[in-house]
Design a protein around this motif. Structure first.
Motif, short mmCIF file in Angstrom:
data_model
loop_
_atom_site.label_atom_id
_atom_site.label_comp_id
_atom_site.label_asym_id
_atom_site.label_seq_id
_atom_site.Cartn_x
_atom_site.Cartn_y
_atom_site.Cartn_z
N GLN A 196 33.35 17.54 -90.71
CA GLN A 196 33.05 18.62 -89.77
C GLN A 196 33.04 20.01 -90.41
O GLN A 196 32.46 20.93 -89.85
CB GLN A 196 34.05 18.59 -88.61
N TRP A 207 36.35 8.99 -89.72
CA TRP A 207 35.03 8.49 -89.29
C TRP A 207 33.94 8.42 -90.34
O TRP A 207 32.88 7.84 -90.07
CB TRP A 207 34.50 9.31 -88.10
N ASN A 229 42.01 8.11 -87.76
CA ASN A 229 41.92 9.03 -86.63
C ASN A 229 41.09 8.36 -85.54
O ASN A 229 39.92 8.05 -85.72
CB ASN A 229 41.22 10.32 -87.05
N GLU A 230 41.74 8.07 -84.41
CA GLU A 230 41.06 7.63 -83.19
C GLU A 230 40.24 6.35 -83.33
O GLU A 230 39.00 6.36 -83.24
CB GLU A 230 40.17 8.75 -82.65
C1 GCO Z 1 38.76 13.89 -82.59
C2 GCO Z 1 37.97 14.50 -83.26
C3 GCO Z 1 37.48 15.80 -83.47
C4 GCO Z 1 36.64 16.34 -82.40
C5 GCO Z 1 37.46 16.83 -81.26
C6 GCO Z 1 36.66 17.48 -80.17
O1 GCO Z 1 39.63 13.47 -83.40
O2 GCO Z 1 38.52 13.63 -81.45
O3 GCO Z 1 38.83 14.37 -84.31
O4 GCO Z 1 36.78 15.52 -84.63
O5 GCO Z 1 35.93 17.40 -82.94
O6 GCO Z 1 38.12 15.77 -80.69
O7 GCO Z 1 35.77 16.57 -79.62
#
Ligand code: GCO
Length: 445
Positions: free
Chosen positions: A28, A130, A173-174
């Motif tokens: 990003q 990601w 992450n997520e």
């Molecule tokens: C996340 C994301 C971010 C996004 C943010 C806003 O971890 O969800 O890491 O990359 O930019 O969530 O949508």
């Protein structure tokens, strides 16, 4: 809602050891997509797909953070935070995902961590935000057992080089976003639309997480190791039993799928039966790998959700403010979520690893007076304090995000930064929210 009232708490209310940070992710902000031997990731490819990114943009330049590192580190220091959460670009340090390591790529993260050390700021590193190396996706990505091996090697190598200099490391992450948005809905890279594949990816990522935790432990036993999950409380949109049932399943898919697996070594039975034939294949031993004990769970919280089996939920119906992402501003949801995670899972340590908001910023005389974002942050810090006062061990809060940046499928149209980025000149200008944060963190208010 957007009036700026000074909050009734101070930094001291959180205690001395509380971690105050800002967060970013490699793809990003870094740019420098073709510099110093970086390989391509699935996000580079996804950006070339027609209509995948709202403004047709990509991450080639982004915030040019790779070339403006020192300046950005100064901005972080000026905020008064004691921590910075960033991610490593796998394809920058190992361009094809499993071939030779790229020393120039590692040099960048070495300079980044050294710059944090010089400024007295803790480094919180995320291994996977990601950007899977494209070469690994070409081989089947997360469905290929060998790609999991590559992730473990990558985790081990990063830990070997940097582990002793980090305050924490996080594997993924997520995972929900990776699997569901990337492989079921197809709105994020790699753009697949297949629920069975998505659930297999969700499972395989958790296995990769557990295996990486073991590798990290073997390499750097005292390094605080965890995972970051995006979670929201889910409410039924109406009293209709179908909505209540949907809310339960949605909660199962977003919260319990990951938390039950990581904390208890099992998947929720109601979700498995809901998935039916799309349930993932689980090998013997997988669940004990996934539930390898960790030191913390990072919580990314932005909003709450409503489940509806009828018309799509109308976000304006609560009367609450809505962000530029179309997300309801609901700080109480953060306290509710943290309390629930504590009550149901008794996690030894939680950190709010992302929280923030996109609003339509207006630059007036070179300045962004983003009082809406400022009050969003203030109210969510208050919610975090509320949870702490209720006995929840939440020990950190990171604002998303340091800079305006490439907001995935929304391109550069959505701005989450507390520092404005002019994408023509790449000039950084602190917004009102960041000036408030500094005053707050330095005890000036
Ligand atoms: C996340 C994301 C971010 C996004 C943010 C806003 O971890 O969800 O890491 O990359 O930019 O969530 O949508």
């Amino acid at each position: 809602m957007n009036k700026s009232v000074e909050p009734s708490y101070s930094r001291a209310d959180f205690g001395e050891d509380f971690v105050w940070g800002v967060a970013t992710a490699a793809f990003q902000i870094e740019g420098a997509a073709n510099t110093d031997g970086r390989g391509r990731s699935i996000w580079d490819t996804f950006c070339t797909k027609e209509e995948a990114i709202a403004d047709g943009s990509n991450g080639d330049v982004a915030c040019d953070h790779y070339n403006r590192l020192e300046q950005d580190l100064d901005h972080i220091a000026d905020l008064g935070v004691n921590a910075y959460r960033f991610s490593v670009s796998w394809s920058r340090v190992r361009p094809s995902g499993d071939g030779p390591w790229n020393e120039k790529g590692f040099d960048f993260y070495d300079r980044l961590i050294a710059g944090l050390e010089q400024r007295g700021i803790q480094a919180h590193l995320t291994l996977f935000h990601w950007d899977l190396p494209q070469a690994l996706d070409d081989r089947g990505g997360w469905l290929d057992e060998k790609v999991l091996d590559c992730f473990v090697e990558y985790a081990q190598e990063v830990t070997r080089r940097f582990g002793h200099r980090l305050a924490s490391i996080c594997t993924f992450n997520e995972p929900w976003v990776i699997s569901i948005l990337g492989y079921e809905k197809g709105v994020f890279a790699p753009g697949v639309q297949d629920r069975a594949v998505a659930m297999q990816v969700a499972h395989n990522i958790l296995v990769a997480h557990g295996r990486a935790v073991r590798a990290i432990r073997a390499t750097s036993p005292s390094l605080s190791t965890g995972i970051v999950l995006n979670m929201s409380p889910i409410y039924a949109a109406s009293e209709d039993p179908a909505d209540t049932e949907k809310a339960k399943i949605d909660d199962g898919l977003i919260v319990r799928w990951y938390m039950d697996a990581i904390c208890f070594g099992r998947y929720p039975v109601d979700v498995l039966s809901y998935l039916g034939k799309d349930e993932p294949a689980v090998n013997a031993g997988d669940m004990s790998v996934i539930s390898e004990p960790i030191d913390f769970i990072g919580v990314n919280y932005y909003t709450r959700n409503f489940a509806s089996t009828g018309n799509p939920w109308d976000v304006s119906s609560t009367g609450n403010q809505v962000t530029d992402m179309g997300w309801e501003v609901y700080p109480d949801g953060l306290c509710e979520l943290l309390c629930r995670l504590h009550a149901d899972y008794n996690v030894c340590k939680l950190m709010v690893t992302e929280n923030g908001a996109a609003f339509k910023d207006e630059v007036i005389d070179g300045f962004v007076n983003d009082l809406e974002r400022q009050s969003y942050i203030q109210n969510h810090i208050a919610a975090t304090l509320d949870a702490r006062r209720r006995g929840v061990p939440v020990d950190g809060y990171f604002v998303w995000s340091l800079l305006d940046n490439f907001e995935w499928a929304s391109g550069y149209e959505k701005r989450f930064g507390i520092i404005h980025v002019d994408y023509e000149t790449l000039e950084r200008t602190p917004k009102a929210s960041s000036l408030w944060l500094t005053k707050y963190l330095t005890g000036a208010i």
